[in-house]
Design a protein around this motif. Structure first.
Motif, short mmCIF file in Angstrom:
data_model
loop_
_atom_site.label_atom_id
_atom_site.label_comp_id
_atom_site.label_asym_id
_atom_site.label_seq_id
_atom_site.Cartn_x
_atom_site.Cartn_y
_atom_site.Cartn_z
N MET A 1 -15.22 2.73 9.37
CA MET A 1 -14.09 1.92 8.75
C MET A 1 -13.64 0.97 10.33
N ASN A 2 -13.18 0.03 10.19
CA ASN A 2 -12.78 -0.75 10.99
C ASN A 2 -11.09 -0.84 11.16
N ALA A 3 -10.69 -0.69 11.97
CA ALA A 3 -9.26 -0.48 12.34
C ALA A 3 -8.51 -1.71 12.12
N GLY A 4 -8.84 -2.99 12.38
CA GLY A 4 -8.31 -4.17 12.19
C GLY A 4 -8.22 -4.21 10.39
N ARG A 5 -9.50 -4.17 9.71
CA ARG A 5 -9.56 -4.22 8.48
C ARG A 5 -8.38 -3.27 7.85
N ILE A 6 -8.28 -2.03 8.15
CA ILE A 6 -7.17 -1.20 7.35
C ILE A 6 -6.04 -1.65 7.94
N LEU A 7 -5.53 -2.22 8.97
CA LEU A 7 -4.24 -2.61 9.29
C LEU A 7 -3.80 -3.88 8.47
N ARG A 8 -4.74 -4.82 8.22
CA ARG A 8 -4.63 -5.95 7.47
C ARG A 8 -4.50 -5.42 5.84
N LYS A 9 -5.21 -4.63 5.50
CA LYS A 9 -5.20 -4.26 4.24
C LYS A 9 -3.67 -3.70 3.91
N VAL A 10 -2.96 -3.01 4.57
CA VAL A 10 -1.61 -2.38 4.17
C VAL A 10 -0.71 -3.43 4.96
N GLY A 11 -0.95 -4.48 5.47
CA GLY A 11 -0.16 -5.46 5.77
C GLY A 11 0.67 -4.95 7.36
N PHE A 12 -0.05 -4.44 7.96
CA PHE A 12 0.48 -3.86 9.34
C PHE A 12 0.04 -4.65 10.62
N ASP A 13 -0.95 -5.64 10.39
CA ASP A 13 -1.46 -6.57 11.07
C ASP A 13 -0.88 -7.73 11.58
N ASN A 14 -0.15 -7.66 12.85
CA ASN A 14 0.62 -8.84 13.16
C ASN A 14 0.93 -8.90 14.77
N ASP A 15 1.32 -10.26 15.15
CA ASP A 15 1.44 -10.52 16.74
C ASP A 15 1.78 -9.52 17.33
N GLU A 16 3.09 -8.72 16.78
CA GLU A 16 3.76 -7.80 17.49
C GLU A 16 2.91 -6.51 17.87
N LEU A 17 2.22 -6.24 16.88
CA LEU A 17 1.03 -4.90 16.86
C LEU A 17 -0.18 -5.52 17.97
N ARG A 18 -0.60 -6.53 17.83
CA ARG A 18 -1.62 -7.00 18.70
C ARG A 18 -0.85 -6.86 20.39
N ALA A 19 0.25 -7.29 20.33
CA ALA A 19 0.79 -7.39 21.71
C ALA A 19 1.13 -5.89 22.36
N ALA A 20 1.21 -4.85 21.35
CA ALA A 20 1.61 -3.65 21.71
C ALA A 20 0.25 -2.91 22.27
N VAL A 125 6.06 3.66 19.79
CA VAL A 125 5.33 2.36 19.57
C VAL A 125 5.37 2.14 17.94
N THR A 126 4.52 3.29 17.40
CA THR A 126 4.48 3.29 15.92
C THR A 126 5.65 3.08 15.01
N GLU A 127 6.71 3.81 15.55
CA GLU A 127 7.97 3.66 15.06
C GLU A 127 8.79 2.36 15.08
N THR A 128 8.73 1.73 16.20
CA THR A 128 9.12 0.50 16.58
C THR A 128 8.58 -0.48 15.76
N LEU A 129 7.32 -0.60 15.57
CA LEU A 129 6.42 -1.48 15.00
C LEU A 129 6.79 -1.58 13.33
N LEU A 130 6.90 -0.41 12.99
CA LEU A 130 7.35 0.00 11.36
C LEU A 130 8.49 0.00 11.04
N ARG A 131 9.42 -0.08 11.82
CA ARG A 131 10.81 -0.33 11.66
C ARG A 131 11.20 -1.42 10.76
N PRO A 132 11.89 -1.15 9.66
CA PRO A 132 12.20 -2.31 8.69
C PRO A 132 13.13 -3.25 9.57
N ARG A 133 12.84 -4.45 9.24
CA ARG A 133 13.54 -5.66 9.98
C ARG A 133 14.53 -6.14 9.15
#
Length: 133
Positions: A1-20, A125-133
Motif C-alpha cells: 500500500m502506498n502512503a500517499g494514496r491512503i492519505l488522498r483516499k481519506v482526505g488527509f493529503d494537503n500542502d500542510e501535511l506535505r510541508a510537515a 504533528v498528527t494532532e495539529t494536522l488533523l485539528r478541525p479548522r
C-alpha cells in the motif's frame, strides 16, 4: 500500500501535511503488513513501526478503518522524516537511549515510550494536522 494514496483516499493529503513531512514524499513510502513475529515483539497498542522508510503496519489496521489508518500514516511519515534528517544510526540510538533512560528512571514501559521525543513530535504533528479548522 502506498502512503500517499491512503492519505488522498481519506482526505488527509494537503500542502500542510506535505510541508510537515518534507522532504519525504508520501507517494514514495510504502506500507507493509507486519509479520506475525513482528507483531509478537510489539508491545500491546502498537499499530505500526517505521524503520528508515519502511513502514510495517498491523495487518488488521490495513484492512480496517481508513481514517485510523490515515492517522497512523501521518504519524509514521513523521518518523520517516526524522530518520532522513538524523540518519539511521543516530536516530535509532537516540530513540533507544531515551526509551532506556525513561524505563531506568522509573517511568514504566508505556510512559517511557510516550516520552521519547520522536514520539512526542509525531503525535503533535498528527494532532495539529488533523485539528478541525
Amino acid at each position: 500500500m502506498n502512503a500517499g494514496r491512503i492519505l488522498r483516499k481519506v482526505g488527509f493529503d494537503n500542502d500542510e501535511l506535505r510541508a510537515a513531512v518534507a522532504p519525504v514524499d508520501p507517494d514514495s513510502v510504502n506500507l507493509w503488513p507486519a509479520s506475525r513475529l513482528m507483531m509478537k515483539l510489539w508491545r500491546k497498542g502498537i499499530s505500526g513501526v517505521t524503520i528508515r522508510n519502511w513502514v510495517f503496519v498491523d495487518p488488521e489496521l490495513l484492512r480496517g478503518d481508513p481514517i485510523r489508518l490515515g492517522r497512523l500514516v501521518i504519524h509514521e511519515l513523521v518518523h520517516v522524516r526524522q530518520f532522513e534528517e538524523s540518519g539511521y544510526v543516530p536516530f535509532s540510538l537516540r530513540y533507544l537511549y531515551e526509551y532506556i533512560r525513561g524505563v531506568l528512571g522509573g517511568k514504566g514501559l508505556r510512559q517511557a515510550y510516550l516520552d521519547i521525543s520522536a514520539e512526542r513530535e509525531a503525535r503533535a504533528v498528527t494532532e495539529t494536522l488533523l485539528r478541525p479548522r
